[in-house]
Design a protein around this motif. Structure first.
Motif, PDB file in Angstrom:
ATOM      1  N   ILE A 169      42.621  40.469  39.590  1.00 59.05           N
ATOM      2  CA  ILE A 169      42.027  41.746  40.127  1.00 59.05           C
ATOM      3  C   ILE A 169      40.926  41.389  41.206  1.00 59.05           C
ATOM      4  N   ARG A 198      39.537  53.384  36.160  1.00 61.01           N
ATOM      5  CA  ARG A 198      40.120  54.213  35.126  1.00 61.01           C
ATOM      6  C   ARG A 198      39.401  55.169  33.941  1.00 61.01           C
ATOM      7  N   PRO A 230      47.535  35.745  32.424  1.00 59.23           N
ATOM      8  CA  PRO A 230      46.562  36.382  33.262  1.00 59.23           C
ATOM      9  C   PRO A 230      45.276  35.979  33.505  1.00 59.23           C
ATOM     10  N   ASP A 285      47.791  37.118  36.846  1.00 61.65           N
ATOM     11  CA  ASP A 285      47.315  38.326  37.370  1.00 61.65           C
ATOM     12  C   ASP A 285      45.880  38.338  37.650  1.00 61.65           C
ATOM     13  N   ILE A 308      48.259  52.390  34.409  1.00 61.74           N
ATOM     14  CA  ILE A 308      47.300  51.130  34.543  1.00 61.74           C
ATOM     15  C   ILE A 308      46.415  51.348  35.703  1.00 61.74           C
ATOM     16  N   ARG A 309      46.978  51.809  36.743  1.00 67.36           N
ATOM     17  CA  ARG A 309      46.209  52.027  37.987  1.00 67.36           C
ATOM     18  C   ARG A 309      46.300  53.385  38.436  1.00 67.36           C
ATOM     19  N   SER A 321      41.286  49.224  39.998  1.00 67.27           N
ATOM     20  CA  SER A 321      41.272  50.666  40.059  1.00 67.27           C
ATOM     21  C   SER A 321      40.379  51.113  38.968  1.00 67.27           C
ATOM     22  N   GLN A 343      42.817  37.135  35.901  1.00 66.68           N
ATOM     23  CA  GLN A 343      41.950  38.175  36.441  1.00 66.68           C
ATOM     24  C   GLN A 343      40.952  37.800  37.515  1.00 66.68           C
ATOM     25  N   PHE A 361      45.632  42.948  42.498  1.00 62.12           N
ATOM     26  CA  PHE A 361      45.696  44.255  42.635  1.00 62.12           C
ATOM     27  C   PHE A 361      44.260  44.468  42.902  1.00 62.12           C
ATOM     28  N   ILE A 362      43.949  45.721  43.826  1.00 61.19           N
ATOM     29  CA  ILE A 362      42.470  46.083  43.856  1.00 61.19           C
ATOM     30  C   ILE A 362      42.185  46.683  42.659  1.00 61.19           C
ATOM     31  N   THR A 418      52.976  39.313  27.698  1.00 63.38           N
ATOM     32  CA  THR A 418      51.947  38.664  28.287  1.00 63.38           C
ATOM     33  C   THR A 418      51.083  37.937  27.376  1.00 63.38           C
ATOM     34  N   GLN A 420      51.768  43.493  24.640  1.00 65.69           N
ATOM     35  CA  GLN A 420      50.445  43.340  25.586  1.00 65.69           C
ATOM     36  C   GLN A 420      49.792  41.966  25.504  1.00 65.69           C
ATOM     37  N   ARG A 450      36.162  39.560  29.376  1.00 63.21           N
ATOM     38  CA  ARG A 450      37.651  38.668  28.949  1.00 63.21           C
ATOM     39  C   ARG A 450      37.375  37.550  27.953  1.00 63.21           C
ATOM     40  N   PHE A 459      37.976  47.046  32.028  1.00 59.31           N
ATOM     41  CA  PHE A 459      38.516  47.764  33.020  1.00 59.31           C
ATOM     42  C   PHE A 459      39.889  48.494  32.742  1.00 59.31           C
TER      43      PHE A 459
END
Ligand code: SAH
Ligand code: F3S
Length: 446
Positions: A306, A340, A264, A304, A51-52, A338, A266, A335-336, A237, A201, A278, A163
């Motif tokens: 980002i 991908r 989440p 969650d 994921i990251r 990331s 985000q 989270f920062i 989730t 998911q 989203r 993302f």
């Protein structure tokens, strides 16, 4: 002596579930035993997460260590499963040629066959395809490892947030057959499981024909609430866009459904939400929460976040902080961003310096922690319905339980028979990671 398996799991709850199922299948097919001592293992499986980038880097550094074990024991079989396996495929062999087998999240039921492949004949032991239905059909009868269990109801994701790698590593969304779900819940309940967490998911996009109608997540929740022994129901989730009226209404008429929701969001900036693909606005998110709160005023919400998505400005970040201060989330993840490989967002310009992203993350996490603490403090003196999960890790005279909002509560006990039961506990003290309480009703209820 039987074959010994060491399995290491990275990442999400779905991976934990997949690892449990891999073990069950290998027990059934090869009679393996699980060991927690990596040195004595005959088979080592890494169930990985991509994921990251940090999660992925961990896998390759672990593989470096495993090479030394392989030198000591040439018969050792090393397998890489999970999302890094799907993402990297045979590249894994380029970086770590001593890896024997590569399997994806949807082919864990074929691990035994992959182990049998004679690679000296030039056949590669790799299978990272997406036979999701076949996987669900191959799962052995579930066994419980305590009073709480995950039950997968769907797999994969078709939302393609800009993302995220999940749609590429786990494939498009597939819902599991209702009868398999009901059967798994009933078997777990017979074994004393009282808390069921539906996982996937995007569990709230579940849709499957059943008899003469289409079942959704709300129907699954309602139906399993009638299975004897099911005392608590969670799901994770879910996606804000799929918080449909039927799901919101279920909070009104299924008391076993907890007053806790992981949803989440985000970001709190509509501009960023659009770039993330989203497909909702902040108002749609807050409106869903308000509608659930009309049935459950005490609803706790976790989320969650980002930070530092490409192009996130100070103003966008402040919008996120405004949302955080408005909702006062409980126990959230942040989270920062990331980058991908292969995702649309990876092509966006990203000019925000990492130091600034870290600063934003610190500000966000400090506020999330403050709210978490405030929620804990507000519980002092209240009576909480808790599921007793086992012996306390803190004291031999205490049992451990979990509140609806999933906090650990330790309490003195007179009767070990409380394990697996719901009890009322009055909360006396709070700590960073747990609460201390006193048993309120001493009968324990089923
Ligand atoms: N199904 C969930 C997300 C699962 S991934 C949903 O509806 O949102 C778990 C979390 O990891 C996400 O919610 C997101 O916050 C985080 N995440 C996913 N991709 C990420 C990336 N590229 N960088 C940073 N965080 C990411
Ligand atoms: Fe990932 Fe978005 Fe699906 S975060 S799991 S693509 S809902």
């Amino acid at each position: 002596m039987g074959t010994k398996l060491y399995i290491k799991t990275y990442g999400c709850q779905m991976n934990e579930y997949d690892s449990e199922k891999t073990v069950d299948i290998l027990k059934e097919k090869r009679g393996i035993e699980v060991t927690s001592n990596i040195e004595e293992a005959d088979i080592i499986l890494l169930n990985t997460c991509s994921i990251r980038d940090k999660a992925e880097a961990k896998v390759f550094s672990e593989l470096g260590r495993l090479n030394k074990l392989k030198v000591k024991n040439p018969n050792l079989k090393i397998g890489v499963g999970g999302c890094v396996a799907t993402q990297e495929g045979l590249n894994i062999k380029k970086r770590a040629p001593y890896v024997d087998l590569i399997y994806g999240p949807q082919t864990l039921h074929r691990v035994s066959d992959l182990l049998d492949i004679d690679q000296s004949k030039g056949i590669k032991a790799i299978d990272i395809t997406f036979p999701i239905e076949e996987k669900f059909d191959s799962l052995p009868s579930p066994t419980s490892a305590g009073p709480s269990s995950f039950v997968a109801i769907m797999e994969g994701c078709s939302k393609y947030c800009s993302f995220c790698v999940v749609p590429y590593t786990r494939g498009d969304e597939v819902s599991r057959k209702p009868d398999q779900i009901f059967d798994e819940v009933a078997r777990l309940a017979e074994q004393g499981v009282s808390e069921i967490t539906f996982i996937g998911q995007n569990v709230n996009s579940y849709k499957m024909p059943y008899k003469d109608r289409i079942l959704r997540l709300s129907d699954l929740i309602e139906i399993i609430s009638h299975i004897d022994g099911v005392e608590r129901i969670r799901f994770t989730t879910s996606h804000p866009l799929d918080m449909t009226d039927d799901l919101i209404d279920v909070y009104q008429y299924v008391p076993q459904l907890v007053s806790q929701l992981h949803l989440p969001v985000q970001s709190g900036s509509n501009r960023i939400l659009e770039k993330m693909k989203r497909n909702y606005t902040v108002d749609i998110f807050t409106d869903a929460l308000e509608r659930i709160r009309s049935h459950r005023p005490d609803l706790r919400v976790s989320s969650d976040f980002i930070v530092g998505f490409p192009g996130e400005t100070e103003k966008d970040f402040n919008d996120t902080m405004d949302l955080v201060n408005q909702i006062k989330f409980d126990s959230s993840y942040s989270f920062i961003y990331s980058k991908r490989p292969g995702t649309p967002a990876s092509k966006l310009d990203d000019n925000t310096p990492m130091a600034e992203k870290k600063e934003r993350l610190d500000i966000l996490q400090a506020q999330l922690n403050k709210h978490h603490k405030e929620h804990s403090m507000s519980m002092i003196g209240s009576i909480q319905r808790c599921l007793v999960t086992g012996l306390s890790k803190k004291s031999a005279h205490q049992l451990q339980a979990r509140t609806e909002c999933n906090r650990v509560v330790n309490f003195d006990f007179q009767n070990i028979g409380f394990i697996g039961k719901l009890v009322d506990i009055s909360i006396d003290e709070t700590f960073s990671y747990s609460l201390l309480g006193t048993l309120h009703n001493s009968t324990g209820q089923n």
